[in-house]
Each structure stands twice: as structure tokens, then as C-alpha cells.
Write a protein that holds these residues in place. Structure first.
Motif, mmCIF file in Angstrom:
data_model
loop_
_atom_site.group_PDB
_atom_site.id
_atom_site.type_symbol
_atom_site.label_atom_id
_atom_site.label_comp_id
_atom_site.label_asym_id
_atom_site.label_seq_id
_atom_site.Cartn_x
_atom_site.Cartn_y
_atom_site.Cartn_z
ATOM 1 N N ALA A 481 85.653 -18.303 51.348
ATOM 2 C CA ALA A 481 85.327 -17.790 50.011
ATOM 3 C C ALA A 481 86.362 -16.766 49.585
ATOM 4 O O ALA A 481 86.843 -15.968 50.396
ATOM 5 N N VAL A 482 86.712 -16.789 48.296
ATOM 6 C CA VAL A 482 87.730 -15.886 47.755
ATOM 7 C C VAL A 482 87.288 -15.398 46.376
ATOM 8 O O VAL A 482 86.384 -15.958 45.756
ATOM 9 N N GLY A 483 87.965 -14.354 45.894
ATOM 10 C CA GLY A 483 87.691 -13.851 44.558
ATOM 11 C C GLY A 483 86.298 -13.285 44.409
ATOM 12 O O GLY A 483 85.705 -12.767 45.355
ATOM 13 N N ALA A 484 85.744 -13.390 43.200
ATOM 14 C CA ALA A 484 84.451 -12.783 42.900
ATOM 15 C C ALA A 484 83.289 -13.482 43.589
ATOM 16 O O ALA A 484 82.177 -12.951 43.616
ATOM 17 N N ALA A 485 83.500 -14.665 44.156
ATOM 18 C CA ALA A 485 82.446 -15.323 44.929
ATOM 19 C C ALA A 485 82.320 -14.731 46.321
ATOM 20 O O ALA A 485 81.375 -15.022 47.044
ATOM 21 N N CYS A 486 83.283 -13.901 46.688
ATOM 22 C CA CYS A 486 83.331 -13.284 48.015
ATOM 23 C C CYS A 486 82.803 -11.856 47.917
ATOM 24 O O CYS A 486 83.233 -11.087 47.066
ATOM 25 N N GLY A 487 81.895 -11.486 48.786
ATOM 26 C CA GLY A 487 81.248 -10.182 48.701
ATOM 27 C C GLY A 487 82.090 -9.010 49.126
ATOM 28 O O GLY A 487 81.739 -7.871 48.837
ATOM 29 N N SER A 488 83.193 -9.247 49.819
ATOM 30 C CA SER A 488 83.977 -8.130 50.353
ATOM 31 C C SER A 488 85.234 -7.821 49.566
ATOM 32 O O SER A 488 86.039 -7.012 49.979
ATOM 33 N N ILE A 489 85.403 -8.459 48.411
ATOM 34 C CA ILE A 489 86.607 -8.226 47.623
ATOM 35 C C ILE A 489 86.318 -7.197 46.532
ATOM 36 O O ILE A 489 85.292 -7.245 45.860
ATOM 37 N N SER A 490 87.244 -6.280 46.331
ATOM 38 C CA SER A 490 87.086 -5.245 45.315
ATOM 39 C C SER A 490 87.458 -5.799 43.953
ATOM 40 O O SER A 490 87.763 -6.978 43.798
ATOM 41 N N ALA A 491 87.478 -4.905 42.973
ATOM 42 C CA ALA A 491 87.784 -5.331 41.607
ATOM 43 C C ALA A 491 89.267 -5.557 41.374
ATOM 44 O O ALA A 491 89.657 -6.053 40.320
ATOM 45 N N HIS A 492 90.124 -5.196 42.318
ATOM 46 C CA HIS A 492 91.552 -5.383 42.122
ATOM 47 C C HIS A 492 91.917 -6.865 42.101
ATOM 48 O O HIS A 492 91.581 -7.607 43.026
ATOM 49 N N MET A 493 92.641 -7.300 41.098
ATOM 50 C CA MET A 493 93.096 -8.687 41.043
ATOM 51 C C MET A 493 93.961 -9.042 42.236
ATOM 52 O O MET A 493 93.911 -10.161 42.736
ATOM 53 N N CYS A 494 94.774 -8.079 42.665
ATOM 54 C CA CYS A 494 95.683 -8.380 43.768
ATOM 55 C C CYS A 494 94.902 -8.725 45.036
ATOM 56 O O CYS A 494 95.373 -9.519 45.858
ATOM 57 N N ASP A 495 93.695 -8.178 45.197
ATOM 58 C CA ASP A 495 92.895 -8.527 46.364
ATOM 59 C C ASP A 495 92.393 -9.959 46.287
ATOM 60 O O ASP A 495 92.289 -10.655 47.302
ATOM 61 N N ALA A 496 92.060 -10.409 45.078
ATOM 62 C CA ALA A 496 91.637 -11.803 44.907
ATOM 63 C C ALA A 496 92.771 -12.763 45.246
ATOM 64 O O ALA A 496 92.581 -13.766 45.940
#
Length: 507
Positions: A481-496
Motif C-alpha cells: 500500500a502507498v499514498g493516502a491508502a497507507c496509514g503510515s504516510i504523512s501529508a508530504h507528497m514526497c513521502d507518497a
């Protein structure tokens, strides 16, 4: 009595029954379920063509893997297309080319973002209860997952650069930040789509995933159906060795919002206005599919992301202004509400909600702020032309234009100025350099309102972005899972994007 044993009798009876019915004893045993009929087959299936999914597909394709991308929308890029295009990275070749001597290490960067200095709300804003824990990145997300994403940030910058994205000059106050030029987000998406086409990676639009198909404990593929056109309602099954879920959040799923967000579910949906500035199809598809097969969910009750705008969708000023310019947040009664610099724009939202203020909030500023270097960033001339900013030489005149109590606004400005001259904010304790006097002419906006545009929380993953099972927190083989479907990702686009690069390699 016959000498036949009881066991022999029953064995013989079963065999005889099989012979009488014309079915062999072997055929009478339970049969293994037939493998589903597959319409397509691939090594890596990416569900969702946003800033997590597309980089994942690019990475897999660059590693020589057969991949397919599907998206229920008929356009690609997801919510990243509406962003301001600000990325982050620790020390890389761009810093060196610019002659920047600071260390800018990975650990320095990680300490900065988890302290809340690089994005809201992190440690600077509490959630809806006064005594609740600080809304902090380390408490809110799995730090091991965020750290894994942070490690590949130089690669995300290289990815952007490879598609021709240009960056603004470094800001000496934050060398970790990589702001892009206007229009860069479309360039980024087009670059990824063009590369996938060149590598013969099919991108199927208008195809919505509805179910994760399992083979025992392992993911086998996806069931999906077309959402419109001649094929509307047609179901397809795609077999895949690995499935990467990048379907976004659930802000438009009212049932999920009420169940998981509760308090926050009462805020209207939108970005720069009610129902505008964003797609209205964030229905949590990937999160629900994962939940149905026993995946663990993480951070589902956290505060979602908010922005501000007008109900008539006319131009407005972002409350992010409080980060970098001298301005004050004014309630309908003409008084300040909070420490603007510490609370930031999410704090403004919280103040309105906690105080039950339905009339919205306003930004008060002066000529120096109107003429600042950020004038274009806040589109001040455009907002003024739309009639959403009032200007006057006196507080009383400004109040009359804006429909506020003249005496209250006059007293508010006088107190700000006296406190600024004395170097002490007697109302809310501001000590930042932006706390200063206001000088005529004065400006104040029409009321702005908070709108919810993005949820945080989703499928729980490990640092390889493998989705975990709820029952034992072990990886579900073949599921990422990646992006906003992933619970451990912050709001930073670079993290997605970083999550997509990691998942594309691991998958």
C-alpha cells in the motif's frame, strides 16, 4: 455371526454405495476449488494512478517487471495535481551544485519533520480535545515507515528532475525544501505516463477495483469492473504476483467518515470551496478491500487534512499565510482568537469548531503584508478583484465595510500595536518575529470557512510497504500500500512518491 470386522463392514458399505451411484470412491472426496478465470495476468498490478501508484509502476518497469496500472478515474495524477508542488530531501546533488555547505543529513531532516517544523499540524496543534495528546508525527505514524520513505527522498528529486521538473532557488531558512515551478505537477505526471507507455505498461482508466482475490494466505489478483461507457458493469479479473494499493483516502465516504472520524465528519467537504478544487470520489476502495481480507488498519481516527475557502467558490487567501507573513485571525466579533503563528491554519479551524463559530474567520493585515514578496503566492490582487478583501485607512471604516463591530476591531488593532511596541503579546503570548504593529491602510478578508479535503489513516504497512494482517501483524504476501491508502504516510507528497518507489522495487 460373520467373521467380518465392523471397520471392514463400513469400508465396504461406503465403496458399495459409490459403485451403486456410479461415482468412484476417489471422486467422492472433496475437490479443491477451481482457480478463478483470469482475464489478464501480470507480475505487478498497481491499483490507482496517483503520486504513489505511478512511481511504483515506473520503478517496477525500470526493473524489467511486467506491470499494469488501473484507475477508476479517467485522468491520472490523483490529488497530487492540486498540490503546491513542494517536495523535501536531505543532502543531494542539487545542494552540492548550489554550493550549500550545511550537512543536511538524513537524521537532521527526519528530526525536523517529526518535530512539526516542516508541515502542519505535527507537534504544533492539538486535536479536538484540550487534554488530548499532541498531534505529532512520531506518535501518529510508524517512525520506521516514515524513516524508510525519507531515505529515498534524493531518488524522488532525481525522478522529478528526469522528467524536466524545475525547482525554485533554495530558501536559506529551509534547505531541505524543494519548491517546484508552477505547472510542474502536470509535467511530473505526464513524464511518468509517457515512460510507462514507452515501456509497454498498460494503463487502464475507468476500471475500479472491487475485491482482492486470495489464494490461501497470499494475494492472487484483483476483481474489478468498468465504471462507465459500453463496458460499464463488466467485471474483469487480473492475476498478479504482487498488488500495490494506491487508491487514496475516504473523505467522500460518509459512512467511513462518521465511523472513523466522528467529530471531524461534520466539516464540509472541499478544497478551495464547498465541493470544489478536488475530485469527489475518495471512497476508500483500497482500504475497504484490505479490511475485507483481514488487513490491519492504522491511524483511522486521526484528524484529517483541512484547507479554507469560501462557500461561493470565489478566490480566497489560504490561512497558511500565518506561517510567513504578519497577519491576525479575527472572529465574527472583531476580536483575535488565538496565537496565529503557533496554531497555524489547522489551529484556526480547530478554534472555530471548538467555539462553535459558524460564521467563519477572517485575516487581518496591513499594507506591508499586502506588498510582501508573497503577494503572488496568496493571489492577493486576484482576491481583491473578486471583492473578497476590504481596504480602509481606519479600523472603524474597515469594520463598516466588512460588517464588523467598529469599536471591537479598533480595540483589537490598538491592542496588537501596543503589545508589539512593548514586545509582549498580552492576549496569546506570541513571541515570533512576525508579531508586529499594523500600519494603515488596513486590510481584512471576507469570512472563510474550513473544508476537509483528505483523510489520513489506512492500511498498516512495514518499512517495505507490505500490508500487515490484523491478526498477527505479519505481511500479507503479495500486497503493498502507498499514498493516502497507507496509514503510515504523512501529508508530504514526497513521502507518497517515496513509498511508491519502495513498493515498486519490493513488489
Amino acid at each position: 455371526m460373520s467373521n467380518i470386522s465392523r471397520r471392514s463392514f463400513f469400508e465396504g458399505t461406503a465403496a458399495g454405495a459409490a459403485l451403486l451411484t456410479g461415482v468412484s470412491a476417489v471422486q467422492a472426496q472433496p475437490q479443491k476449488a477451481a482457480e478463478p478465470k483470469w482475464d489478464m495476468e501480470t507480475e505487478v498490478l498497481v491499483v490507482g494512478g496517483g503520486y504513489g501508484g505511478l512511481p511504483a509502476a515506473v520503478k517496477a518497469a525500470r526493473l524489467g517487471k511486467k506491470a499494469i496500472v488501473i484507475d477508476k478515474r479517467f485522468w491520472l495524477g490523483g490529488d497530487g495535481l492540486m498540490s503546491m508542488g513542494i517536495f523535501y530531501s536531505y543532502k543531494n546533488r542539487f545542494h552540492e551544485a548550489a554550493g550549500i555547505k550545511e550537512e543536511l543529513t538524513l537524521d537532521q531532516y527526519f528530526a525536523r519533520i517529526t518535530s512539526g517544523e516542516a508541515d502542519e499540524p505535527m507537534s504544533k496543534v492539538r486535536d479536538n480535545q484540550k487534554l488530548s495528546v499532541i498531534y505529532d508525527g512520531i506518535f501518529k505514524h510508524d517512525p520506521k515507515v516514515l524513516y524508510a520513505a525519507s531515505k529515498v527522498l534524493p531518488e524522488t528529486i532525481d525522478l522529478l528532475d528526469g522528467y524536466g521538473v524545475k525547482f525554485k532557488p533554495f530558501n536559506s531558512a529551509n534547505y531541505f525544501q524543494f519548491p517546484t515551478l508552477p505547472g510542474s505537477m502536470s509535467i511530473f505526471v505526464k513524464g511518468m505516463v509517457d515512460e510507462l507507455a514507452a515501456k509497454n505498461v498498460p494503463i487502464i482508466k475507468g476500471l475500479r477495483a472491487t475485491e482482492i482475490i486470495m489464494d490461501g494466505e497470499r494475494v492472487a489478483g484483483i476483481r474489478a469492473e468498468y465504471v462507465s461507457g459500453a463496458k460499464k458493469g463488466t467485471e474483469v479479473r487480473i492475476k498478479a504476483r504482487s498488488v500495490i494499493i494506491g487508491t487514496g483516502g475516504f473523505v467522500n465516504n460518509k459512512e467511513m467518515m462518521v465511523h472513523y472520524k466522528r467529530y471531524w465528519s461534520t466539516v464540509d467537504i472541499g478544497f478551495d470551496g464547498l465541493g470544489s478544487g478536488m475530485a469527489m470520489d475518495h471512497t476508500g476502495d483500497g482500504i475497504l478491500m484490505g479490511r475485507d481480507i483481514g488487513a490491519a488498519l492504522e491511524d483511522m481516527e486521526s484528524m484529517p487534512k483541512f484547507y479554507n475557502g469560501t462557500y461561493d467558490k470565489s478566490p480566497s487567501i489560504s490561512w497558511i499565510m500565518f506561517d510567513v507573513d504578519t497577519a491576525y485571525f479575527i472572529a465574527p466579533n472583531g476580536r483575535r482568537m488565538l496565537n496565529e503563528f503557533e496554531s497555524r491554519y489547522t489551529g484556526c479551524l480547530l478554534a472555530l469548531m471548538q467555539k462553535g463559530i459558524k460564521e467563519g474567520g477572517r485575516i487581518l493585515f496591513d499594507e506591508a503584508t499586502f506588498r510582501s514578496n508573497n503577494r503572488d503566492r496568496w493571489s492577493l490582487d486576484k482576491v481583491m478583484a473578486a471583492g473578497n478583501i476590504f481596504k480602509a485607512d481606519t479600523p472603524e471604516e474597515l469594520a463598516r465595510l466588512a460588517g464588523l463591530d467598529p469599536q471591537a476591531l479598533k480595540e483589537t488593532i490598538e491592542r496588537i500595536n501596543e503589545d508589539a511596541r512593548n514586545g509582549r503579546d498580552t492576549e496569546f503570548g506570541r513571541k515570533d518575529p512576525l508579531f508586529r504593529e499594523l500600519k494603515a491602510p488596513y486590510y481584512i478578508t471576507k469570512p472563510n470557512y474550513p473544508f476537509c479535503y483528505k483523510t489520513e489513516g489506512g492500511l498498516e504497512v512495514n518499512p517495505d510497504f507490505q500490508v500487515l494482517r490484523a491478526k498477527d501483524l505479519k505481511p500479507i504476501p503479495g500486497l503493498f500500500a502507498v499514498g493516502a491508502a497507507c496509514g503510515s504516510i504523512s501529508a508530504h507528497m514526497c513521502d507518497a512518491v517515496a513509498a511508491g518507489l519502495i513498493a515498486g522495487e519490493k513488489a
